[in-house]
Design a protein around this motif. Structure first.
Motif, PDB file in Angstrom:
ATOM      1  N   VAL A 112       1.045  -0.677  -0.503  1.00 47.90           N
ATOM      2  CA  VAL A 112      -0.185   0.105  -0.005  1.00 47.90           C
ATOM      3  C   VAL A 112       1.228   1.140   0.166  1.00 47.90           C
ATOM      4  O   VAL A 112       2.123   1.316   0.816  1.00 47.90           O
ATOM      5  N   LEU A 113       0.684   2.053  -0.494  1.00 44.52           N
ATOM      6  CA  LEU A 113       0.935   3.585  -1.015  1.00 44.52           C
ATOM      7  C   LEU A 113       0.204   4.751  -0.410  1.00 44.52           C
ATOM      8  O   LEU A 113      -0.732   4.500  -0.906  1.00 44.52           O
ATOM      9  N   ILE A 114       0.853   5.227   0.747  1.00 36.87           N
ATOM     10  CA  ILE A 114      -0.093   6.341   1.972  1.00 36.87           C
ATOM     11  C   ILE A 114       0.951   8.200   1.353  1.00 36.87           C
ATOM     12  O   ILE A 114       1.843   8.269   1.552  1.00 36.87           O
ATOM     13  N   THR A 115       0.010   8.467   1.006  1.00 31.72           N
ATOM     14  CA  THR A 115       0.341   9.395   1.104  1.00 31.72           C
ATOM     15  C   THR A 115       0.527  10.611   2.206  1.00 31.72           C
ATOM     16  O   THR A 115      -0.682  10.451   2.720  1.00 31.72           O
ATOM     17  N   GLY A 116       1.140  11.724   2.149  1.00 29.90           N
ATOM     18  CA  GLY A 116       1.493  12.818   3.519  1.00 29.90           C
ATOM     19  C   GLY A 116       1.734  11.530   5.087  1.00 29.90           C
ATOM     20  O   GLY A 116       1.182  12.114   5.912  1.00 29.90           O
ATOM     21  N   ALA A 117       2.409  10.771   3.919  1.00 27.15           N
ATOM     22  CA  ALA A 117       2.823   9.625   5.377  1.00 27.15           C
ATOM     23  C   ALA A 117       3.585   9.504   6.420  1.00 27.15           C
ATOM     24  O   ALA A 117       3.671   9.038   7.321  1.00 27.15           O
TER      25      ALA A 117
ATOM     26  N   ALA B 104      -2.803  12.696   1.406  1.00 28.23           N
ATOM     27  CA  ALA B 104      -2.144  14.320   2.010  1.00 28.23           C
ATOM     28  C   ALA B 104      -2.751  15.387   1.258  1.00 28.23           C
ATOM     29  O   ALA B 104      -4.067  14.968   0.896  1.00 28.23           O
ATOM     30  N   GLY B 105      -2.604  16.120   2.466  1.00 24.97           N
ATOM     31  CA  GLY B 105      -3.410  17.604   1.688  1.00 24.97           C
ATOM     32  C   GLY B 105      -3.180  18.799   2.338  1.00 24.97           C
ATOM     33  O   GLY B 105      -1.924  18.790   3.700  1.00 24.97           O
ATOM     34  N   ILE B 106      -3.424  20.143   2.479  1.00 20.61           N
ATOM     35  CA  ILE B 106      -3.617  21.391   3.153  1.00 20.61           C
ATOM     36  C   ILE B 106      -4.648  21.993   3.791  1.00 20.61           C
ATOM     37  O   ILE B 106      -5.695  21.717   2.623  1.00 20.61           O
ATOM     38  N   LEU B 107      -4.743  23.032   4.312  1.00 19.48           N
ATOM     39  CA  LEU B 107      -5.908  23.734   4.893  1.00 19.48           C
ATOM     40  C   LEU B 107      -5.891  25.158   4.820  1.00 19.48           C
ATOM     41  O   LEU B 107      -4.534  25.338   5.725  1.00 19.48           O
TER      42      LEU B 107
ATOM     43  N   LEU C 158       5.693   4.702   2.007  1.00 16.71           N
ATOM     44  CA  LEU C 158       5.157   6.299   2.522  1.00 16.71           C
ATOM     45  C   LEU C 158       5.773   7.592   1.485  1.00 16.71           C
ATOM     46  O   LEU C 158       6.845   7.540   1.750  1.00 16.71           O
ATOM     47  N   GLY C 159       4.352   8.089   1.530  1.00 13.12           N
ATOM     48  CA  GLY C 159       4.989   9.490   0.236  1.00 13.12           C
ATOM     49  C   GLY C 159       4.941  10.642   0.929  1.00 13.12           C
ATOM     50  O   GLY C 159       3.631  10.737   1.265  1.00 13.12           O
TER      51      GLY C 159
END
Length: 260
Positions: free
Chosen positions: A9-14, A88-91, A35-36
């Motif tokens: 499994v590839l996970i972004t924002g990890a 992954a995300g920004i606010l 972990l990306g």
């Protein structure tokens, strides 16, 4: 036996927050995890801590080339790809009438375009593996809206829409696509004091806790590990007949506001 034995499994924002908890839990459940993130030092340290079942790749989710490289690195390291968690995300907080176009576009590029590029890059690899799962991280605000979050809510609503489309397009290939819609979760993105507990932000953290205690029916902010468990459910065979759905995890926030 783990719920994800043999899966990759590839996970972004990890490197931290919600993605970190997902990486730790997935590895504990038998998965090999990639972990990306753009936080290279933290991501590399976490992968090293998890052990041989983890790898770190630099991944700016807004860049096509980074996605191509990340999927290639995953299959090179572990032979195949079975799952993607677009975390992954920004606010950014801003009143709509005062939001600069550049700010709006930045949030769109990371949150919305990042999820799009991730699904587009992962689907061929998932097809090659004979099927798999995609879990997109949307938000409570995708379904309800929230003042000062025009850019963020727009991207998260788009993610729910893309999730449904991707689910329909890939179901015949054995791929399931679902979305998580967290409410208030105690991560560095929503609570900057976690980045430096000794800073002046600590008092604002206490105020934030008090705010959510009054606001939410369950009386507390959510924990990243709780969202990770939902991601595990949607990635594992426990959810084998579920696709195209947004799952709200918000302590009852969407149900209504508690009495002050």
């Amino acid at each position: 036996m783990g719920k994800l034995d043999g899966r990759v499994v590839l996970i972004t924002g990890a490197a931290r927050g919600q993605g970190e908890q997902e990486a730790r839990l997935f590895a504990a459940e038998g998965a090999s995890v990639v972990l990306g993130d753009v936080l290279d030092e933290q991501g590399e340290a976490l992968a090293k801590e998890i052990g041989d079942s983890a790898r770190y790749v630099h991944l700016d989710v807004s860049r096509e080339d980074d996605w191509t490289a990340a999927v290639a690195a995953t299959t090179e390291a572990f032979g195949h790809l079975d799952g993607l968690v677009n975390n992954a995300g920004i606010l950014r907080f801003n009143e709509l009438k005062n939001t600069p176009l550049e700010e709006y576009q930045l949030v769109v590029q990371v949150n919305q375009v990042g999820a799009f590029l991730g699904m587009r890059a992962a689907i061929p690899a998932l097809e090659a593996a004979g099927g798999g799962t995609i879990v997109n991280t949307a938000s409570y605000t995708a379904l309800s809206g929230m003042a000062l979050l025009a850019s963020y809510a727009a991207t998260k609503a788009a993610i729910v829409g893309m999730t449904r489309v991707a689910a329909m397009e890939t179901a015949a290939k054995g791929i399931r696509v679902n979305a998580m819609c967290p409410g208030a979760i105690d991560t560095p993105m929503s609570n900057p004091s976690l980045l430096d507990p000794d800073s002046d932000l600590a008092s604002s953290s206490a105020a934030l806790d008090d705010f959510y205690k009054k606001l939410l029916p369950m009386g507390r902010i959510g924990r990243p590990a709780e969202v990770a468990k939902l991601a595990l459910f949607l990635t594992s065979d426990d959810s084998s007949y579920i696709t195209g759905q947004p799952f709200v995890i918000d302590g009852g926030w969407l149900a209504g506001i508690s009495v002050f």
